[in-house]
Design a protein around this motif. Structure first.
Motif, mmCIF file in Angstrom:
data_model
loop_
_atom_site.group_PDB
_atom_site.id
_atom_site.type_symbol
_atom_site.label_atom_id
_atom_site.label_comp_id
_atom_site.label_asym_id
_atom_site.label_seq_id
_atom_site.Cartn_x
_atom_site.Cartn_y
_atom_site.Cartn_z
ATOM 1 N N VAL A 14 1.227 7.027 -6.675
ATOM 2 C CA VAL A 14 0.187 8.020 -6.951
ATOM 3 C C VAL A 14 0.740 9.425 -6.739
ATOM 4 N N ALA A 15 1.499 9.615 -5.663
ATOM 5 C CA ALA A 15 2.093 10.928 -5.386
ATOM 6 C C ALA A 15 3.106 11.304 -6.474
ATOM 7 N N TYR A 16 3.889 10.323 -6.937
ATOM 8 C CA TYR A 16 4.864 10.572 -7.994
ATOM 9 C C TYR A 16 4.146 10.985 -9.279
ATOM 10 N N SER A 59 0.045 3.455 -12.646
ATOM 11 C CA SER A 59 0.755 2.207 -12.955
ATOM 12 C C SER A 59 1.602 2.347 -14.222
ATOM 13 N N GLU A 115 1.336 12.491 -9.474
ATOM 14 C CA GLU A 115 0.890 13.872 -9.268
ATOM 15 C C GLU A 115 2.043 14.852 -9.486
ATOM 16 N N ALA A 166 0.823 -1.212 0.000
ATOM 17 C CA ALA A 166 0.000 0.000 0.000
ATOM 18 C C ALA A 166 0.858 1.264 0.000
ATOM 19 N N GLY A 167 1.939 1.261 0.757
ATOM 20 C CA GLY A 167 2.816 2.437 0.807
ATOM 21 C C GLY A 167 3.463 2.734 -0.529
ATOM 22 N N HIS A 195 2.187 1.962 -3.438
ATOM 23 C CA HIS A 195 1.120 2.486 -4.295
ATOM 24 C C HIS A 195 0.844 3.955 -3.986
ATOM 25 N N ARG A 196 0.797 4.319 -2.713
ATOM 26 C CA ARG A 196 0.580 5.726 -2.351
ATOM 27 C C ARG A 196 1.693 6.598 -2.912
ATOM 28 N N ASP A 197 2.932 6.119 -2.817
ATOM 29 C CA ASP A 197 4.053 6.883 -3.363
ATOM 30 C C ASP A 197 3.974 6.983 -4.882
#
Length: 80
Positions: free
Chosen positions: A30-32, A48, A34, A23-24, A26-28
């Protein structure tokens, strides 16, 4: 903002691969995505899509992998 290691996504014929990410991670990711969207002005709708360029960059800058690759490419077929 600091220069990101990957930029615009290449338009290349993909090969389908399924992976599970923590999960961490994936969050990173998504942030990348952005951050890239803000830097380039082009939103990354599917985070992805960043995985392949990140892996390509990682392998391109891994000296141990490059050394191994050069050594195995000089071997006769079937020895690597």
């Amino acid at each position: 903002m600091a220069k990101l290691k990957i930029g615009a996504l290449p338009n290349d014929k993909p090969v389908k691969v399924t992976v599970e990410l923590p999960a961490g991670v994936h969050r990173d990711l998504v942030a990348y995505a952005e951050a890239i969207g803000r830097e380039t002005g082009q939103p990354v709708n599917d985070p992805s899509k960043l995985i392949a360029p990140m892996l390509m960059r990682f392998m391109a800058t891994d000296r141990g992998f490059a050394k191994w690759r050069r050594a195995t490419q000089s071997l006769p077929a079937g020895d690597g």
